[in-house]
Design a protein around this motif. Structure first.
Motif, PDB file in Angstrom:
ATOM      1  N   LEU A 114       0.815  -1.215   0.000  1.00  0.00           N
ATOM      2  CA  LEU A 114       0.000   0.000   0.000  1.00  0.00           C
ATOM      3  C   LEU A 114       0.849   1.267   0.000  1.00  0.00           C
ATOM      4  O   LEU A 114       0.621   2.183  -0.800  1.00  0.00           O
ATOM      5  CB  LEU A 114      -0.940   0.013   1.209  1.00  0.00           C
ATOM      6  CG  LEU A 114      -2.162  -0.894   1.153  1.00  0.00           C
ATOM      7  CD1 LEU A 114      -2.951  -0.777   2.447  1.00  0.00           C
ATOM      8  CD2 LEU A 114      -3.052  -0.542  -0.031  1.00  0.00           C
ATOM      9  N   ALA A 117       2.638   1.644  -3.255  1.00  0.00           N
ATOM     10  CA  ALA A 117       1.733   2.026  -4.339  1.00  0.00           C
ATOM     11  C   ALA A 117       1.443   3.522  -4.322  1.00  0.00           C
ATOM     12  O   ALA A 117       1.443   4.183  -5.376  1.00  0.00           O
ATOM     13  CB  ALA A 117       0.437   1.231  -4.237  1.00  0.00           C
ATOM     14  N   VAL A 118       1.180   4.074  -3.142  1.00  0.00           N
ATOM     15  CA  VAL A 118       0.932   5.514  -3.052  1.00  0.00           C
ATOM     16  C   VAL A 118       2.165   6.293  -3.507  1.00  0.00           C
ATOM     17  O   VAL A 118       2.066   7.258  -4.279  1.00  0.00           O
ATOM     18  CB  VAL A 118       0.538   5.920  -1.618  1.00  0.00           C
ATOM     19  CG1 VAL A 118       0.424   7.448  -1.507  1.00  0.00           C
ATOM     20  CG2 VAL A 118      -0.779   5.269  -1.214  1.00  0.00           C
ATOM     21  N   ILE A 121       2.535   6.049  -7.377  1.00  0.00           N
ATOM     22  CA  ILE A 121       1.564   6.816  -8.156  1.00  0.00           C
ATOM     23  C   ILE A 121       1.864   8.299  -8.097  1.00  0.00           C
ATOM     24  O   ILE A 121       1.701   9.032  -9.066  1.00  0.00           O
ATOM     25  CB  ILE A 121       0.125   6.503  -7.679  1.00  0.00           C
ATOM     26  CG1 ILE A 121      -0.868   6.573  -8.836  1.00  0.00           C
ATOM     27  CG2 ILE A 121      -0.338   7.423  -6.593  1.00  0.00           C
ATOM     28  CD1 ILE A 121      -0.789   5.449  -9.804  1.00  0.00           C
ATOM     29  N   ILE A 135      -7.144   6.161  -0.432  1.00  0.00           N
ATOM     30  CA  ILE A 135      -6.948   4.716  -0.501  1.00  0.00           C
ATOM     31  C   ILE A 135      -8.324   4.069  -0.354  1.00  0.00           C
ATOM     32  O   ILE A 135      -8.949   4.171   0.700  1.00  0.00           O
ATOM     33  CB  ILE A 135      -5.997   4.213   0.600  1.00  0.00           C
ATOM     34  CG1 ILE A 135      -4.622   4.872   0.474  1.00  0.00           C
ATOM     35  CG2 ILE A 135      -5.873   2.695   0.544  1.00  0.00           C
ATOM     36  CD1 ILE A 135      -3.652   4.492   1.586  1.00  0.00           C
ATOM     37  N   VAL A 178      -4.666   4.260  -4.645  1.00  0.00           N
ATOM     38  CA  VAL A 178      -4.565   2.803  -4.657  1.00  0.00           C
ATOM     39  C   VAL A 178      -5.857   2.211  -4.119  1.00  0.00           C
ATOM     40  O   VAL A 178      -6.552   2.832  -3.309  1.00  0.00           O
ATOM     41  CB  VAL A 178      -3.339   2.333  -3.826  1.00  0.00           C
ATOM     42  CG1 VAL A 178      -3.437   2.803  -2.379  1.00  0.00           C
ATOM     43  CG2 VAL A 178      -3.176   0.819  -3.859  1.00  0.00           C
ATOM     44  N   ALA A 206      -5.134   4.710 -11.194  1.00  0.00           N
ATOM     45  CA  ALA A 206      -4.661   4.278  -9.882  1.00  0.00           C
ATOM     46  C   ALA A 206      -4.034   2.891  -9.965  1.00  0.00           C
ATOM     47  O   ALA A 206      -4.048   2.236 -11.019  1.00  0.00           O
ATOM     48  CB  ALA A 206      -5.809   4.288  -8.879  1.00  0.00           C
ATOM     49  N   LEU A 207      -3.490   2.431  -8.841  1.00  0.00           N
ATOM     50  CA  LEU A 207      -2.914   1.098  -8.733  1.00  0.00           C
ATOM     51  C   LEU A 207      -3.805   0.226  -7.857  1.00  0.00           C
ATOM     52  O   LEU A 207      -4.540   0.734  -7.004  1.00  0.00           O
ATOM     53  CB  LEU A 207      -1.508   1.164  -8.144  1.00  0.00           C
ATOM     54  CG  LEU A 207      -0.452   1.903  -8.975  1.00  0.00           C
ATOM     55  CD1 LEU A 207       0.865   1.980  -8.207  1.00  0.00           C
ATOM     56  CD2 LEU A 207      -0.236   1.214 -10.318  1.00  0.00           C
ATOM     57  N   VAL A 209      -4.072  -3.336  -5.307  1.00  0.00           N
ATOM     58  CA  VAL A 209      -3.451  -4.385  -4.503  1.00  0.00           C
ATOM     59  C   VAL A 209      -4.519  -5.427  -4.203  1.00  0.00           C
ATOM     60  O   VAL A 209      -5.571  -5.094  -3.646  1.00  0.00           O
ATOM     61  CB  VAL A 209      -2.888  -3.832  -3.176  1.00  0.00           C
ATOM     62  CG1 VAL A 209      -2.293  -4.967  -2.340  1.00  0.00           C
ATOM     63  CG2 VAL A 209      -1.851  -2.750  -3.426  1.00  0.00           C
ATOM     64  N   ASP A 229      -1.287  -5.071 -10.421  1.00  0.00           N
ATOM     65  CA  ASP A 229      -0.071  -4.339 -10.028  1.00  0.00           C
ATOM     66  C   ASP A 229       0.670  -5.027  -8.900  1.00  0.00           C
ATOM     67  O   ASP A 229       1.860  -5.343  -9.003  1.00  0.00           O
ATOM     68  CB  ASP A 229      -0.438  -2.912  -9.613  1.00  0.00           C
ATOM     69  CG  ASP A 229      -1.147  -2.161 -10.720  1.00  0.00           C
ATOM     70  OD1 ASP A 229      -0.597  -2.097 -11.826  1.00  0.00           O
ATOM     71  OD2 ASP A 229      -2.266  -1.661 -10.474  1.00  0.00           O
TER      72      ASP A 229
END
Length: 416
Positions: A114, A117-118, A121, A135, A178, A206-207, A209, A229
């Motif tokens: 997490l 990912a932030v 991005i 999120i 994310v 966005a990504l 998880v 991702d």
């Protein structure tokens, strides 16, 4: 004892169980596990022990640790085990080699994924990248995922947006950084739309998880195929790695050189034995590591993964669906009307590899089932949860479990 009711009588479902077991392509796998004469339906919490693991662990302790000692880091392959075993997990979740590392716990890996990912991005640049401060978190998630997401949000100055997975596409926007989703709901066993939701997250810039704890080893996942991702998952459920066995982290190859871990341990350093004061991450999946691997648990998992040799995940999924279909049919046949309600989706596309039944006094009922050799688990406030592991369960097991459940509920209702 209650008689079978509904469209199929007891003789019918027993005969059908025999017929289904006779045609089971995975039937020989059962002999590779340590099982007793009961019915073990809690593999979605802790998988059964593969028979050969004990001897392998004895070798790790007595020879690799006891005799070779420090030399085993090189001579026994301890140092590279997280990536090597990751490559063994990879095909079970639809990933090419070099994208999975086995280390730490699911919770730690969720945190790493997490926060990274932030950071990724926002580091992309472009219009609005810095403004991505949300999120989105699966509101039905296992509690720990939510706790970790809250901490990750504080660390990255984000806010949490809780959402039912079905509602996620409508909540995505230019502020989404994310999205954390479970592939299968741990309570109901509902399977969420990994391809569709992944595409929706990507369309929003966005990504994503994915938490695969309740699907890895139970059904095809297709991480590479669907462009996921990042993903995490445990190995002690359907992968049968043993209690507390280390979890896995998947990082898509195209993201690995940007994966900015919040836990930059020495094991993920480009030169771990260089002992430099400054951190420089490894260029590949190794940067997903943190500290010294948990060798005993890691190598027990390595041994356990031998049971997957030659197994098709398509065959696993087919048997999983057939087992859960048949169990529900047997519940209909044996359980007195009105005593349980299935909250597991009927549609195959929406079902994982478990059945959850809502039942009054579910905790007491499960205790009585366990006393009779049928081991599932209870989830508050009123759920009986039964996990179906295709590698070692039979259709006769499903029939027996439903028959014991029906008898138990009938006896409870009559006070006998």
């Amino acid at each position: 004892m209650s008689e079978a009711r509904g469209p199929a009588g007891r003789a019918d479902v027993e005969a059908k169980a025999k017929e289904l077991d006779a045609g089971d392509q995975l039937a020989a796998k059962r002999a590779e596990f340590v099982l007793d004469d009961g019915v073990y339906l809690d593999g979605n919490s802790l998988g059964a022990l593969p028979v050969h693991v004990e001897a392998r662990v004895v070798d790790v302790i007595s020879r690799q640790w006891g005799s070779l000692r420090i030399r085993s880091w090189a001579e026994s392959g301890w140092w590279t085990a997280p990536e090597r075993i990751g490559d063994r997990v990879a095909p079970l979740i639809g990933a090419a080699p070099g994208q999975v590392v086995v280390s730490d716990s699911t919770s730690v890996n969720v945190f790493k994924a997490l926060v990274a990912a932030v950071r990724m991005i926002r580091d992309e640049g472009g219009a609005g990248a810095a403004a991505r401060d949300e999120i989105v978190v699966d509101a039905t998630t296992f509690p720990t995922d939510g706790y970790i997401a809250e901490s990750a949000a504080r660390l990255t100055n984000c806010r949490i947006v809780p959402a039912d997975p079905a509602d996620v596409p409508g909540l995505l926007g230019p502020r989404t950084a994310v999205v954390l989703l479970n592939h299968a709901d741990y309570r109901a066993g509902r399977l969420h739309d990994l391809p569709g939701l992944t595409a929706a997250v990507h369309a929003a810039g966005a990504l994503v998880v994915w938490d695969l704890c309740h699907t890895a080893g139970a059904l095809p996942v297709g991480l590479d195929e669907h462009g996921v991702d990042l993903a995490v998952g445990c190995t002690y459920k359907y992968l049968n790695g043993g209690p507390g066995s280390p979890a896995f982290l998947y990082v898509r190859r195209g993201l690995q050189d940007r994966f900015d871990t919040p836990l930059p341990g020495w094991n993920s350093h480009v030169e771990p034995f260089g002992m430099r004061p400054g951190y420089e991450p490894a260029a590949d999946i190794t940067r997903g590591r943190v500290g010294t691997p948990d060798i005993l648990s890691l190598l027990a998992l390595d041994a356990a993964l031998d049971v997957w040799e030659g197994v098709s995940m398509t065959a696993v999924r087919a048997k999983s669906l057939a087992l859960t279909d048949f169990f529900l049919e047997c519940v209909e046949a044996y359980v007195p009307a009105g005593h349980v309600e299935s909250i597991t989706p009927v549609a195959h596309a929406e079902r994982g590899s478990q059945v959850a039944l809502r039942c009054p006094d579910a905790e007491g009922v499960m205790k009585r089932l366990v006393q009779q050799g049928v081991v599932g688990d209870f989830r508050p406030p009123d759920l009986l949860r039964f996990g179906f592991t295709p590698l070692y369960l039979t259709f006769a097991d499903a029939e027996r479990a439903a028959r014991v459940l029906g008898r138990t509920l009938a006896e409870a209702s009559t006070g006998s």
